[in-house]
Scaffold this active site. Sequence first.
Site, PDB file in Angstrom:
ATOM      1  N   ASP A 162      -3.480   0.653  -9.911  1.00 39.99           N
ATOM      2  CA  ASP A 162      -4.887   0.368 -10.192  1.00 39.99           C
ATOM      3  C   ASP A 162      -5.118   0.096 -11.675  1.00 39.99           C
ATOM      4  O   ASP A 162      -5.904  -0.771 -12.047  1.00 39.99           O
ATOM      5  CB  ASP A 162      -5.763   1.547  -9.763  1.00 39.99           C
ATOM      6  CG  ASP A 162      -5.557   1.892  -8.299  1.00 39.99           C
ATOM      7  OD1 ASP A 162      -4.900   1.110  -7.599  1.00 39.99           O
ATOM      8  OD2 ASP A 162      -6.029   2.952  -7.876  1.00 39.99           O
TER       9      ASP A 162
ATOM     10  N   GLY B 152     -11.840   2.249  -1.738  1.00 38.38           N
ATOM     11  CA  GLY B 152     -10.462   1.776  -1.871  1.00 38.38           C
ATOM     12  C   GLY B 152     -10.342   0.576  -2.789  1.00 38.38           C
ATOM     13  O   GLY B 152      -9.389  -0.191  -2.705  1.00 38.38           O
TER      14      GLY B 152
ATOM     15  N   GLU C 254       0.836  -1.211   0.000  1.00 36.48           N
ATOM     16  CA  GLU C 254       0.000   0.000   0.000  1.00 36.48           C
ATOM     17  C   GLU C 254       0.865   1.254   0.000  1.00 36.48           C
ATOM     18  O   GLU C 254       1.827   1.361   0.758  1.00 36.48           O
ATOM     19  CB  GLU C 254      -0.900  -0.029   1.236  1.00 36.48           C
ATOM     20  CG  GLU C 254      -2.328   0.316   0.937  1.00 36.48           C
ATOM     21  CD  GLU C 254      -2.973  -0.603  -0.100  1.00 36.48           C
ATOM     22  OE1 GLU C 254      -3.022  -0.199  -1.279  1.00 36.48           O
ATOM     23  OE2 GLU C 254      -3.409  -1.705   0.257  1.00 36.48           O
ATOM     24  N   HIS C 255       0.517   2.191  -0.872  1.00 31.58           N
ATOM     25  CA  HIS C 255       1.228   3.472  -1.012  1.00 31.58           C
ATOM     26  C   HIS C 255       2.697   3.257  -1.381  1.00 31.58           C
ATOM     27  O   HIS C 255       3.561   4.030  -0.973  1.00 31.58           O
ATOM     28  CB  HIS C 255       1.091   4.313   0.265  1.00 31.58           C
ATOM     29  CG  HIS C 255      -0.303   4.838   0.466  1.00 31.58           C
ATOM     30  ND1 HIS C 255      -0.745   6.011  -0.099  1.00 31.58           N
ATOM     31  CD2 HIS C 255      -1.372   4.314   1.118  1.00 31.58           C
ATOM     32  CE1 HIS C 255      -2.024   6.208   0.232  1.00 31.58           C
ATOM     33  NE2 HIS C 255      -2.431   5.180   0.963  1.00 31.58           N
TER      34      HIS C 255
ATOM     35  N   SER D  35     -12.744   4.662  -9.429  1.00 32.50           N
ATOM     36  CA  SER D  35     -12.376   5.775 -10.313  1.00 32.50           C
ATOM     37  C   SER D  35     -11.416   5.300 -11.404  1.00 32.50           C
ATOM     38  O   SER D  35     -11.540   5.697 -12.568  1.00 32.50           O
ATOM     39  CB  SER D  35     -11.765   6.918  -9.515  1.00 32.50           C
ATOM     40  OG  SER D  35     -10.626   6.470  -8.822  1.00 32.50           O
TER      41      SER D  35
ATOM     42  N   GLY E  56     -15.513   4.899  -3.588  1.00 28.74           N
ATOM     43  CA  GLY E  56     -14.891   5.495  -2.401  1.00 28.74           C
ATOM     44  C   GLY E  56     -14.508   4.453  -1.374  1.00 28.74           C
ATOM     45  O   GLY E  56     -14.352   4.745  -0.190  1.00 28.74           O
TER      46      GLY E  56
END
Length: 452
Positions: free
Chosen positions: A202, A155, A58-59, A159, A153
């Site tokens: 993503d 995660g 993550e990140h 989008s 929204g």
Amino acid sequence: MDDGRWEAILGKVYGDEAPVRDAQVARYRRGLAAFAARYGPGEVAVFRAPGRVNLIGEHTDYHHGYVLPVALDRDVLLFARPRADALVRLANVEAEFPDRAFTIATEVPPRSVGDWANYVQGAAQLLERECGPGLRGMDALIDGAPPEGVPRGAGVSSSSALTVVAAVAIVALNRLALAGAALAECCSRAEWYVGTRGGVMDHFASLLSARGQALFLDCRPTADGYRYRPVPLPAGYAIMVVDSGVRHRNTGPHFNQRVAEGRIGIHLLQARFPGITHLRDVSAFPWEELEPLLPECLHAEDLPALGIDLERLLDGGVRPLGGEYRVRQRCRHVITENQRVQGAVVAMEAGDTITLGRLMDAAHASARDDYAISVPEIEVLVEAARAQPGTVGARLTGAGWGGCIVALVERDAAAVFAEAVAATYHRRTGRVARVFHCVPGPGAGLVCATRV
Ligand code: NG1
């Protein structure tokens, strides 16, 4: 198209379980009818792009690190008919997303933050810049409505699924020679249009995933492109995703605050390691060597004296939150998370689910304590998930500040897991959790072309 043909086409995408496939046939039929009502009879092509759940990593993507996502069996559909001009007309099956229209061009500022059409416009604009001039537009109808659509929204990249499906449609309708990793990379830059300085995970997951597999992606581009490979999921286990219902807005300043904190870290490390550009570059050094070079906390007023220009660091993205920049702990998360992803891939390939589960748990602790992206509701979910027999690991997934957790659970224990975790969550928070068993589906593309 008759039922048999629909079942054959959609069975390949969503699997052969009759209730799932039938729900998808009904969904596609509804979409085609809505398209015909909106734009009239004629040819229509149907495209899809899935959301994703990240098992670990993550990140790390925007620091050129490693990630291990899985494509969901939930997706965004785009029904399209090409136009002779550059106009894009957009409709959405969900009433909360009003009709939009724009002409494809290279430099158009985004609409207001959060406007759904920005994702389609970002994709169109980037492709016009890379492959234009003169791309043709389309009449399009979007269906991303849950439950078959991607929860928003949460995660799980709704989008990015919208950005990817728009790009895939524009590429196909214009017969552009752009596919695979090159297209995924374009999609990630396209999403910068909305102001978030996210990474490539993503879009790669949505485009390049394969059924039943996770995607191990090295987010550092090389002269030969990106390195990625499918990793089979452990047999006998279910990937359970639990949506807390707490929503984050990625386009907000929180995400860019984390991006800024990491980039401040890089700037400071460059004094000792000239030539490094991303946190990935220092992952081989022992933490003890890096720690003293990274201040625990900086404030906006400390930055100019250190030669740091935030605006330049973020490349014109949305302004970060400001206040404190917790440089040391944010960098520690990214550097240790990269090590955990590499360990997770080795464990998965060796069928060692115990180690995989431990690494997922450790990734959660790091995301909560060092990256500070958890919230109380997510803690309740992770705790409830871990208390279930058959859970080997559980963690928050995605950008954070709400959204979903992901847990690896013995398949036989999955049904009890779903019930028990939802019950505990409701009892402790008063909220309703949505639990789903993620059946890793195939990547984005054209589903079929037909007439309405
Ligand atoms: P989600 O979880 O979809 O908001 C975001 C970023 C990813 C990645 C993750 C955190 C975008 C489009 N997506 O994803 O690139 O950085 O957070 O791992 O910005």
